[in-house]
Design a protein around this motif. Structure first.
Motif, mmCIF file in Angstrom:
data_model
loop_
_atom_site.group_PDB
_atom_site.id
_atom_site.type_symbol
_atom_site.label_atom_id
_atom_site.label_comp_id
_atom_site.label_asym_id
_atom_site.label_seq_id
_atom_site.Cartn_x
_atom_site.Cartn_y
_atom_site.Cartn_z
ATOM 1 N N SER A 1 0.849 -1.188 0.000
ATOM 2 C CA SER A 1 0.000 0.000 0.000
ATOM 3 C C SER A 1 0.883 1.235 0.000
ATOM 4 C CB SER A 1 -0.915 -0.004 1.225
ATOM 5 O OG SER A 1 -0.137 -0.007 2.408
ATOM 6 N N MET A 2 0.370 2.292 -0.587
ATOM 7 C CA MET A 2 1.140 3.525 -0.670
ATOM 8 C C MET A 2 0.616 4.534 0.342
ATOM 9 S SD MET A 2 1.739 4.067 -4.756
ATOM 10 C CE MET A 2 2.958 5.337 -4.411
ATOM 11 N N PRO A 3 1.500 5.195 1.055
ATOM 12 C CA PRO A 3 1.053 6.216 2.000
ATOM 13 C C PRO A 3 0.531 7.445 1.283
ATOM 14 C CG PRO A 3 3.448 6.230 1.853
ATOM 15 C CD PRO A 3 2.966 5.065 1.035
ATOM 16 N N SER A 4 -0.201 8.258 2.013
ATOM 17 C CA SER A 4 -0.720 9.501 1.443
ATOM 18 C C SER A 4 0.427 10.362 0.919
ATOM 19 C CB SER A 4 -1.501 10.262 2.516
ATOM 20 O OG SER A 4 -1.808 11.561 2.089
ATOM 21 N N GLY A 5 0.179 11.015 -0.198
ATOM 22 C CA GLY A 5 1.206 11.865 -0.785
ATOM 23 C C GLY A 5 0.862 12.224 -2.217
ATOM 24 N N VAL A 6 1.729 13.045 -2.800
ATOM 25 C CA VAL A 6 1.604 13.456 -4.197
ATOM 26 C C VAL A 6 2.825 12.933 -4.929
ATOM 27 C CG1 VAL A 6 1.363 15.403 -5.778
ATOM 28 C CG2 VAL A 6 0.341 15.525 -3.504
ATOM 29 N N TYR A 7 2.625 12.007 -5.841
ATOM 30 C CA TYR A 7 3.733 11.290 -6.471
ATOM 31 C C TYR A 7 3.790 11.618 -7.963
ATOM 32 C CZ TYR A 7 3.587 8.404 -2.212
ATOM 33 O OH TYR A 7 3.605 7.968 -0.913
ATOM 34 N N ASN A 8 4.815 12.349 -8.362
ATOM 35 C CA ASN A 8 5.084 12.446 -9.793
ATOM 36 C C ASN A 8 5.940 11.259 -10.206
ATOM 37 O OD1 ASN A 8 7.600 13.053 -8.810
ATOM 38 N ND2 ASN A 8 7.680 15.131 -9.631
ATOM 39 N N LEU A 9 6.394 11.212 -11.438
ATOM 40 C CA LEU A 9 7.122 10.035 -11.915
ATOM 41 C C LEU A 9 8.407 9.817 -11.132
ATOM 42 C CD1 LEU A 9 6.621 10.344 -15.779
ATOM 43 C CD2 LEU A 9 5.436 8.824 -14.193
ATOM 44 N N ASP A 10 9.129 10.890 -10.862
ATOM 45 C CA ASP A 10 10.385 10.749 -10.119
ATOM 46 C C ASP A 10 10.139 10.244 -8.704
ATOM 47 O OD1 ASP A 10 11.879 11.591 -12.279
ATOM 48 O OD2 ASP A 10 11.889 13.699 -11.665
ATOM 49 N N GLU A 11 9.107 10.765 -8.048
ATOM 50 C CA GLU A 11 8.807 10.323 -6.685
ATOM 51 C C GLU A 11 8.324 8.878 -6.665
ATOM 52 O OE1 GLU A 11 9.388 11.720 -3.865
ATOM 53 O OE2 GLU A 11 10.156 13.596 -4.686
ATOM 54 N N LEU A 12 7.565 8.485 -7.678
ATOM 55 C CA LEU A 12 7.128 7.088 -7.750
ATOM 56 C C LEU A 12 8.321 6.154 -7.877
ATOM 57 C CD1 LEU A 12 3.994 7.324 -10.075
ATOM 58 C CD2 LEU A 12 4.034 6.476 -7.728
ATOM 59 N N LYS A 13 9.271 6.528 -8.738
ATOM 60 C CA LYS A 13 10.453 5.683 -8.906
ATOM 61 C C LYS A 13 11.298 5.669 -7.629
ATOM 62 C CE LYS A 13 11.819 7.502 -12.926
ATOM 63 N NZ LYS A 13 12.567 7.652 -14.199
ATOM 64 N N LYS A 14 11.409 6.812 -6.984
ATOM 65 C CA LYS A 14 12.191 6.876 -5.744
ATOM 66 C C LYS A 14 11.552 6.020 -4.651
ATOM 67 C CE LYS A 14 13.410 10.993 -4.588
ATOM 68 N NZ LYS A 14 13.318 12.375 -4.036
ATOM 69 N N TRP A 15 10.232 6.138 -4.515
ATOM 70 C CA TRP A 15 9.530 5.353 -3.496
ATOM 71 C C TRP A 15 9.600 3.863 -3.813
ATOM 72 C CZ3 TRP A 15 7.487 5.281 1.181
ATOM 73 C CH2 TRP A 15 6.533 4.321 1.500
ATOM 74 N N GLY A 16 9.358 3.501 -5.061
ATOM 75 C CA GLY A 16 9.416 2.090 -5.424
ATOM 76 C C GLY A 16 10.796 1.497 -5.215
ATOM 77 N N LYS A 17 11.814 2.258 -5.573
ATOM 78 C CA LYS A 17 13.180 1.752 -5.420
ATOM 79 C C LYS A 17 13.539 1.574 -3.953
ATOM 80 C CE LYS A 17 17.427 2.193 -8.058
ATOM 81 N NZ LYS A 17 18.129 2.969 -9.103
ATOM 82 N N SER A 18 13.078 2.485 -3.107
ATOM 83 C CA SER A 18 13.391 2.369 -1.679
ATOM 84 C C SER A 18 12.746 1.140 -1.058
ATOM 85 C CB SER A 18 12.933 3.631 -0.943
ATOM 86 O OG SER A 18 11.517 3.726 -0.944
ATOM 87 N N LYS A 19 11.604 0.721 -1.603
ATOM 88 C CA LYS A 19 10.904 -0.459 -1.084
ATOM 89 C C LYS A 19 11.239 -1.726 -1.866
ATOM 90 C CE LYS A 19 8.249 1.449 2.106
ATOM 91 N NZ LYS A 19 8.242 1.013 3.513
ATOM 92 N N SER A 20 12.026 -1.580 -2.946
ATOM 93 C CA SER A 20 12.308 -2.696 -3.860
ATOM 94 C C SER A 20 11.023 -3.216 -4.487
ATOM 95 C CB SER A 20 13.060 -3.831 -3.145
ATOM 96 O OG SER A 20 14.330 -3.399 -2.760
ATOM 97 N N TRP A 21 10.121 -2.284 -4.817
ATOM 98 C CA TRP A 21 8.871 -2.611 -5.490
ATOM 99 C C TRP A 21 8.858 -1.941 -6.857
ATOM 100 C CZ3 TRP A 21 5.174 -1.059 -0.901
ATOM 101 C CH2 TRP A 21 5.330 -1.986 0.136
ATOM 102 N N CYS A 22 8.238 -2.594 -7.828
ATOM 103 C CA CYS A 22 8.158 -2.039 -9.178
ATOM 104 C C CYS A 22 7.174 -0.866 -9.199
ATOM 105 C CB CYS A 22 7.699 -3.118 -10.154
ATOM 106 S SG CYS A 22 7.360 -2.477 -11.814
ATOM 107 N N PRO A 23 7.620 0.341 -9.559
ATOM 108 C CA PRO A 23 6.709 1.506 -9.560
ATOM 109 C C PRO A 23 5.556 1.357 -10.549
ATOM 110 C CG PRO A 23 9.014 2.197 -9.703
ATOM 111 C CD PRO A 23 9.000 0.719 -9.906
ATOM 112 N N TYR A 24 5.820 0.717 -11.691
ATOM 113 C CA TYR A 24 4.790 0.609 -12.729
ATOM 114 C C TYR A 24 3.618 -0.231 -12.241
ATOM 115 C CZ TYR A 24 2.604 -0.668 -17.188
ATOM 116 O OH TYR A 24 1.703 -0.879 -18.204
ATOM 117 N N TYR A 25 3.887 -1.435 -11.745
ATOM 118 C CA TYR A 25 2.805 -2.300 -11.287
ATOM 119 C C TYR A 25 2.241 -1.829 -9.957
ATOM 120 C CZ TYR A 25 4.028 -5.467 -15.053
ATOM 121 O OH TYR A 25 4.252 -6.005 -16.293
ATOM 122 N N LEU A 26 3.079 -1.218 -9.118
ATOM 123 C CA LEU A 26 2.596 -0.660 -7.860
ATOM 124 C C LEU A 26 1.550 0.424 -8.121
ATOM 125 C CD1 LEU A 26 2.808 -0.283 -4.776
ATOM 126 C CD2 LEU A 26 4.681 1.319 -5.200
#
Length: 883
Positions: free
Chosen positions: A279-304
């Motif tokens: 699950s994703m916490p509340s926030g505003v995610y542009n493409l860079d933030e999505l990739k940063k968040w996904g990478k920090s969790k080792s989750w794929c940003p696209y499918y997430l």
């Protein structure tokens, strides 16, 4: 600024607001209250995006039952810009809600303190009468000092000293505007003060974080590499390889060496392993933030992101995710009917709708389709020999029908194609028996491909020529010639998707030509009944290269309402907005809907920051025009060149010139080179040219901006309807003038355009000339609108063609351009235009009058006066708040 708008508290993140912004938001609110659709034309550079986001997110906050805000843009930079603006809006709302909570806490504490003072007065009198009286519990804590003494005078002194400390604890530390407006936000109850989740969605190429995949050069290679590591069959092979090599499920195995040359993606594996925890916490995610968040969790940003769509309050993505049925079924099928759909910069939305349902097949595509069928046939033979149960299972699923087979609700990582035209009658039916078996379906597709080849050979032959047919006539001829049935043709696209999934094909792009043929067959069969909304055009030469033979067959959608009609029917409010929708009354006819609000707004300004000029004659007083009879005249070519040279000599910094087509731009530049005009032009500015190659054009734009930044100045030669005219802004010194050479009419000899014009005349009573004028003027407006992006910006809009002087042409320009177009700016020669240019630039070169600027900016008090007091929901809540 927090203000009341007809009973709705709007959180607008700036201290002041323009009049047209207030009017725009009021029209939006009327649309949402009515539960209908709207057409809104807002001047460019006046904050359309922040108005949309402020009003709709405030509406969502006030009405929790409102669905998602789905904001559709055209380009990735526009998407990121929207997310940044949304971060600003929600950060301001979060801060205002925090202040409201603190104010409520202060009010509550004041009431508690008042009650405590009454109690202490009573207790104090008891202590005076009985000094040895001792109190315990909470009352003792309330009236004793730190040493446990309990005398009346000490109590009074302690109460006086303690009260400010209690207030201080209630207030807490003063907090300023949140610094992190993008990314996950946990303070102040999450983004927007209410836990908003805002996401943007794009292609794998823009969202992938896998190091090897990111090194691929194009979209097709990225998609293929991703599918080869995330498809269910690839994961199953990797699991078996780990099992055979003795590794456990948790022993890693994300590399090719560990999995016996079967590589999987560690980020997708991590995403699947997390399961419900993704699950994703509340926030505003542009493409860079999505990739940063996904990478920090080792989750794929696209499918997430695709999984988190259902939990988001705001979604931002490309038009195609809503209008192209092949993509929309995978992304937007779960959206609530209460969702609010916004199409920004939607002046070309009818063209986007038509392109979504049109198919073009060249002769070379049919050759590729033949090779693809050969590969599929070989693969089917191999599977039958090694794993026949797989094909048998597919056959049984097809007997049960498309819904039971799972084609429409496949896992997000499944390799498959989404159908674009399936109706309910097809979804609930079993696939026809003659195409259920793989080998039978391949033979079926071969007949279609061979028939199309034969039709193209006839067209390209000595007795050939352009042929235009209705889908019914084309289908009748196909069935007569090939002995195929019409019903299986409807299933061609979905049956091909099923086969590619069964054969575990990683690179679907290798089969693009074959999918186009299947798409063509399905569309022709589906829309063959009733009045023809498609035209099938066969041309002997579809190449733009003169003399080259390239036969082409085109299935052209003629009705733009086909793609967008499901949105109008399904969602309560669809907002179509742009800076250049004029003439606005034609869109309801083209898209077949009834807007409850249709408005075009003027621009409020403290100075005439726009100067439109219509140049009809050169310095030699000869008319200038790009109409077909005059465009090749050397006098016109020379006058256009001299006009550009003189304008570039008088205008500082950047100048952008638009031509009606690539071919015309290339021919006139060649003529200018022979006349020595280009040599004169380079004396005042560097020259850059837009090409059809995206990389070359991007490099030219970068160098153009560098030339403007350095003070050298530059002129950019580009094309109406090109990439530069749609998504690139030339604000400030990057665009002090835009010149539109000619009226950008469509190529009127195009057979597809002729078919559409005939359709519009027959079914919607839109005259041919009315549509052509409408289309050309909106393109011209879009080009010149690139020059201004704010109130303190300024620029020249130069229309270089005698036809702009005609009343039926210039009155179709947007209201916010016409308000600056006076009689003295019509029917100018180059010399008189240059004089006006110099005068305008002298005025604009003066320092900005800050007092005059504030006069067009409304304060909170002025806004409150405009809002009817009977519906004002607050009296003292409005506060100035800058962003």
């Amino acid at each position: 600024m927090k203000f009341d708008l007809d009973g709705l508290t709007v959180y607008f993140p700036y201290e002041r607001i323009y009049l047209e912004q207030y009017q725009y938001m009021r029209s939006l609110k009327q649309t949402l209250d009515a539960g209908g659709h709207c057409l809104l034309e807002m001047p460019t550079g006046t904050g359309k995006t922040v108005c949309l986001l402020s009003l709709i997110t405030s509406y969502q906050h006030a009405h929790p039952n409102t669905g998602k805000l789905v904001y559709c843009t055209r380009t990735v930079p526009e998407m990121n810009s929207v997310m940044e603006e949304l971060g600003t809006v929600l950060a301001y709302r979060s801060e205002e809600l925090r202040k409201e909570r603190e104010a409520m806490a202060v009010i509550s504490s004041s009431a508690v303190v008042g009650d405590a003072m009454d109690i202490e007065s009573a207790v104090g009198s008891q202590l005076v009468d009985n000094p040895n009286h001792n109190l315990n519990g909470s009352n003792n804590d309330a009236i004793t000092n730190g040493n446990g003494d309990a005398n009346g005078s000490n109590n009074e002194q302690q109460h006086q000293n303690r009260q400010p400390r209690k207030r201080k604890r209630i207030y807490g530390p003063k907090k300023s505007q949140p610094q992190n407006q993008l990314g996950p936000i946990s303070h102040n109850n999450g983004a927007g003060g209410s836990g908003v989740l805002a996401l943007c969605l794009s292609s794998r190429r823009n969202m992938c974080v896998h190091e090897r995949v990111m090194r691929e050069s194009d979209r097709e290679a990225v998609d293929a590499a991703c599918r080869s590591m995330t498809a269910p069959w690839a994961l199953e092979r990797a699991r078996k390889a780990r099992h055979n090599s003795g590794q456990g499920e948790g022993d890693g195995g994300n590399t090719a060496s560990n999995n016996g040359n079967i590589e999987t993606c560690p980020y997708f594996d991590g995403f699947q392993s997390a399961g419900e925890a993704t699950s994703m916490p509340s926030g505003v995610y542009n493409l860079d933030e999505l990739k940063k968040w996904g990478k920090s969790k080792s989750w794929c940003p696209y499918y997430l992101t695709r999984q988190a769509i259902n939990h988001a309050s705001v979604l931002v993505f490309n038009y195609q995710y809503m209008l192209d049925p092949k993509v929309a079924k995978m992304v937007s099928k779960e959206l609530e009917s209460e969702s609010i759909i916004v199409f920004d910069e939607a002046h070309n939305i009818d063209s986007v709708c038509i392109e979504a349902l049109s198919v073009t097949i060249h002769e070379r595509h049919l050759e590729q389709a033949t090779r693809s069928l050969g590969r599929l046939s070989s693969e089917v033979s191999r599977i039958k020999a090694s794993d026949a149960t797989r094909l048998q299972a597919e056959y049984q699923n097809l007997v049960n029908g498309l819904v039971d087979q799972g084609l429409l609700d496949a896992p997000p990582n499944e390799v498959g194609l989404a159908s674009n035209i399936l109706g309910t009658d097809i979804l609930n039916e079993a696939v026809p028996g003659n195409i259920r078996r793989a080998e039978h379906f391949i033979a079926f597709m071969k007949k279609i491909v061979e028939h199309l080849k034969a039709r193209l050979r006839t067209v390209a032959g000595p007795r050939g020529g352009v042929i235009s047919e209705t889908p019914l006539a084309f289908l009748h001829r196909m069935i007569t010639t090939t002995s195929l049935e019409a019903k299986p043709l409807k299933f061609a696209y979905s049956r091909l998707s099923s086969l590619l999934r069964t054969l575990q094909v990683p690179n679907l792009d290798d089969y693009n030509a074959l999918t186009d043929v299947a798409d063509f067959a399905s569309l022709v069969s589906t829309y063959s009944e009733g009045s023809p909304k498609f035209a099938i055009i066969l041309e002997p030469n579809g190449s733009s290269i003169p003399g080259a033979s390239d036969p082409v067959i085109q299935l052209a959608c003629l009705d733009s309402s086909l793609a967008i009609a499901p949105l109008f029917k399904r969602f309560g409010s669809v907002v179509i907005t742009s800076g250049t929708l004029s003439p606005i009354d034609l869109y309801p006819k083209l898209l077949q809907f009834e807007p409850c609000v249709s408005e075009s707004f003027n621009m409020s300004t403290f100075r005439p920051c726009i100067r439109p000029l219509i140049i009809t004659r050169g310095s030699d007083q000869l008319p200038v025009s790009t109409k077909f009879d005059d465009r090749g005249d050397m006098g016109v070519v020379r006058n256009f060149g001299s006009m550009l040279v003189e304008l570039c000599s008088s205008i500082p910094d950047g100048v952008v010139a638009f031509f009606t087509s690539y071919s015309y731009m290339e021919s006139i530049i060649s003529e200018w080179d022979g006349m020595g005009i280009l040599r004169q032009l380079t004396k005042s500015k560097l020259v850059f040219i837009e090409t059809k190659d995206v990389v070359e054009t991007t490099l030219a734009l970068d160098n153009y901006r560098r030339a403007c930044d350095s003070g050298r100045g530059a002129v950019f030669l580009s094309v109406a309807r090109g990439k530069v005219s749609e998504g690139i802004n030339f604000d400030r010194h990057y665009g002090r003038a835009v010149i539109m050479f000619g009226v950008p009419f469509q190529y009127t000899l195009s057979h597809i355009l002729r078919a559409r014009l005939e359709y519009l005349q027959t079914h919607y009573q839109i005259r041919e000339q009315d549509f052509l004028n409408f289309d050309a003027l909106r393109q011209a407006s879009q080009c010149v609108g690139r020059v201004i992006r704010s109130k303190i910006d300024y620029g020249l809009m130069i229309f270089a063609d005698s036809r702009y002087n005609r009343h039926d042409k210039r009155t179709k320009l947007p209201k916010w351009i016409l308000q600056f177009l006076g009689d003295g700016q019509l029917n100018l020669s180059t010399d008189t235009a240059i004089a006006q240019v110099k005068h305008f630039l002298r005025i604009m070169a003066q320092p900005v009058d800050q007092t005059a600027l504030k006069q067009v900016l409304l304060t909170l008090e002025e806004v409150e006066v405009m809002s009817p007091p009977i519906v004002r929901s607050f009296e003292n809540g409005g506060q100035h708040a800058g962003s």
